[in-house]
Scaffold this motif. Structure first.
Motif, PDB file in Angstrom:
ATOM      1  N   PHE A   1      68.671  44.854  45.499  1.00  0.00           N
ATOM      2  CA  PHE A   1      69.932  44.619  44.783  1.00  0.00           C
ATOM      3  C   PHE A   1      69.867  45.268  43.396  1.00  0.00           C
ATOM      4  O   PHE A   1      70.762  46.010  42.978  1.00  0.00           O
ATOM      5  N   LEU A   2      68.756  45.009  42.704  1.00  0.00           N
ATOM      6  CA  LEU A   2      68.622  45.542  41.334  1.00  0.00           C
ATOM      7  C   LEU A   2      68.472  47.062  41.342  1.00  0.00           C
ATOM      8  O   LEU A   2      68.972  47.748  40.446  1.00  0.00           O
ATOM      9  N   ARG A   3      67.810  47.586  42.377  1.00  0.00           N
ATOM     10  CA  ARG A   3      67.671  49.051  42.479  1.00  0.00           C
ATOM     11  C   ARG A   3      69.059  49.691  42.600  1.00  0.00           C
ATOM     12  O   ARG A   3      69.359  50.707  41.998  1.00  0.00           O
ATOM     13  N   SER A   4      69.914  49.038  43.385  1.00  0.00           N
ATOM     14  CA  SER A   4      71.268  49.540  43.588  1.00  0.00           C
ATOM     15  C   SER A   4      72.078  49.466  42.280  1.00  0.00           C
ATOM     16  O   SER A   4      72.764  50.420  41.897  1.00  0.00           O
ATOM     17  N   VAL A   5      71.948  48.353  41.582  1.00  0.00           N
ATOM     18  CA  VAL A   5      72.678  48.194  40.312  1.00  0.00           C
ATOM     19  C   VAL A   5      72.197  49.233  39.303  1.00  0.00           C
ATOM     20  O   VAL A   5      72.994  49.830  38.572  1.00  0.00           O
TER      21      VAL A   5
ATOM     22  N   ARG B   1      74.999  54.729  33.078  1.00  0.00           N
ATOM     23  CA  ARG B   1      73.787  55.100  32.323  1.00  0.00           C
ATOM     24  C   ARG B   1      73.386  53.988  31.348  1.00  0.00           C
ATOM     25  O   ARG B   1      72.214  53.763  31.090  1.00  0.00           O
ATOM     26  N   GLU B   2      74.385  53.295  30.830  1.00  0.00           N
ATOM     27  CA  GLU B   2      74.078  52.184  29.914  1.00  0.00           C
ATOM     28  C   GLU B   2      73.393  51.042  30.673  1.00  0.00           C
ATOM     29  O   GLU B   2      72.516  50.358  30.147  1.00  0.00           O
ATOM     30  N   VAL B   3      73.823  50.848  31.917  1.00  0.00           N
ATOM     31  CA  VAL B   3      73.179  49.819  32.746  1.00  0.00           C
ATOM     32  C   VAL B   3      71.732  50.233  33.020  1.00  0.00           C
ATOM     33  O   VAL B   3      70.802  49.425  32.890  1.00  0.00           O
ATOM     34  N   ALA B   4      71.542  51.510  33.382  1.00  0.00           N
ATOM     35  CA  ALA B   4      70.181  52.006  33.653  1.00  0.00           C
ATOM     36  C   ALA B   4      69.301  51.856  32.406  1.00  0.00           C
ATOM     37  O   ALA B   4      68.103  51.546  32.508  1.00  0.00           O
ATOM     38  N   ALA B   5      69.915  52.033  31.227  1.00  0.00           N
ATOM     39  CA  ALA B   5      69.138  51.917  29.979  1.00  0.00           C
ATOM     40  C   ALA B   5      68.628  50.495  29.772  1.00  0.00           C
ATOM     41  O   ALA B   5      67.558  50.280  29.201  1.00  0.00           O
ATOM     42  N   ILE B   6      69.383  49.495  30.247  1.00  0.00           N
ATOM     43  CA  ILE B   6      68.930  48.094  30.146  1.00  0.00           C
ATOM     44  C   ILE B   6      67.634  47.929  30.956  1.00  0.00           C
ATOM     45  O   ILE B   6      66.663  47.320  30.500  1.00  0.00           O
TER      46      ILE B   6
ATOM     47  N   LYS C   1      60.040  48.917  29.494  1.00  0.00           N
ATOM     48  CA  LYS C   1      59.241  49.253  28.312  1.00  0.00           C
ATOM     49  C   LYS C   1      58.630  47.977  27.718  1.00  0.00           C
ATOM     50  O   LYS C   1      57.441  47.924  27.396  1.00  0.00           O
ATOM     51  N   LEU C   2      59.458  46.941  27.622  1.00  0.00           N
ATOM     52  CA  LEU C   2      58.997  45.653  27.094  1.00  0.00           C
ATOM     53  C   LEU C   2      57.899  45.079  27.985  1.00  0.00           C
ATOM     54  O   LEU C   2      56.877  44.576  27.499  1.00  0.00           O
ATOM     55  N   ARG C   3      58.096  45.191  29.287  1.00  0.00           N
ATOM     56  CA  ARG C   3      57.110  44.651  30.232  1.00  0.00           C
ATOM     57  C   ARG C   3      55.774  45.387  30.093  1.00  0.00           C
ATOM     58  O   ARG C   3      54.722  44.767  30.074  1.00  0.00           O
ATOM     59  N   ARG C   4      55.856  46.722  29.959  1.00  0.00           N
ATOM     60  CA  ARG C   4      54.617  47.503  29.811  1.00  0.00           C
ATOM     61  C   ARG C   4      53.901  47.125  28.525  1.00  0.00           C
ATOM     62  O   ARG C   4      52.689  46.963  28.492  1.00  0.00           O
ATOM     63  N   SER C   5      54.708  46.942  27.461  1.00  0.00           N
ATOM     64  CA  SER C   5      54.067  46.622  26.180  1.00  0.00           C
ATOM     65  C   SER C   5      53.433  45.229  26.236  1.00  0.00           C
ATOM     66  O   SER C   5      52.352  45.001  25.721  1.00  0.00           O
TER      67      SER C   5
END
Ligand code: SF4
Ligand code: SF4
Length: 200
Positions: free
Chosen positions: A121-125, A174-179, A185-189
């Motif tokens: 679902f999230l991949r599609s969004v 693209r704004e959704v993809a940026a979220i 990034k937060l998860r990696r950090s």
């Protein structure tokens, strides 16, 4: 996980788990006095391994493995019925949501198909800015090895225009993809600091 009927509380109570659930959900789970209203309201009790009032009690008893490995946490539909009926004003549905996140973070998800559906679902969004059902459902069906589930509903949905053969990207996808990118990034950090490594 098979329901258990006897707990060796002195050996298995994890008080840190109680603190973590209360911090993650913002709820005082200790206020629950086991009236059972939440389970009487919940339409999914018959599918759960532990009714929701028992999940609350197991949290009070610090039973991390049982709670995070339960089916109940993942079969909850987040309908808010339990929250509405709780005489202690506990957001029980919010507690269940916090438990799902913790179950995912600790990789103790009992219902792998539910996890798979969330992921697809999230991949599609992420790709389209909204879910593309006609793409999601066949992929989920194949990966979950249930390719024919709900296939009979497709003709009716197509006739009513509820399903389309081609994805429709929203204007600001693209704004959704940026979220998603910010979250990763937060998860990696956090992972590099020794924190949590996964999320729903
Ligand atoms: S309704 Fe509230 S007080 Fe009653 S068992 Fe459920 S969580 Fe506990
Ligand atoms: S939010 Fe979950 S636990 Fe609460 S009543 Fe709905 S399905 Fe049941």
């Amino acid at each position: 996980m098979e329901p258990i009927h006897i707990l060796e509380i002195q050996k298995t109570c994890d008080t840190e788990f109680i603190r973590e659930v209360e911090a993650a959900s913002g709820q005082q789970v200790r206020k629950c006095y086991q009236c059972g209203n939440c389970s009487a309201t919940c339409g999914f009790t018959r599918f759960y391994d532990y009714p929701v009032n028992q999940i609350m009690r197991l949290v009070q008893l610090g039973q991390r493995d049982i709670v995070l490995g339960s089916r109940s946490v993942w079969l909850c539909a987040a309908c808010q019925g339990c929250t509405t009926r709780c005489p202690c004003n506990i957001d029980v549905a919010g507690v269940m949501e916090a438990l799902r996140v913790m179950s995912r973070q600790t990789e103790t998800v009992s219902e792998q198909d539910v996890k798979l559906f969330y992921d697809e679902f999230l991949r599609s969004v992420r790709a389209f800015g909204r879910v593309f059902e006609a793409g999601l459902l066949p992929v989920y069906g194949l990966l979950s090895r249930k390719p024919f589930t709900d296939l009979d509903l497709a003709p009716g949905l197509l006739r009513k225009g509820k399903l389309t053969f081609f994805p429709h990207r929203i204007g600001k996808h693209r704004e959704v993809a940026a979220i998603f990118e910010r979250f990763e990034k937060l998860r990696r950090s956090k992972a590099s600091e020794g924190g949590k490594t996964d999320g729903p």
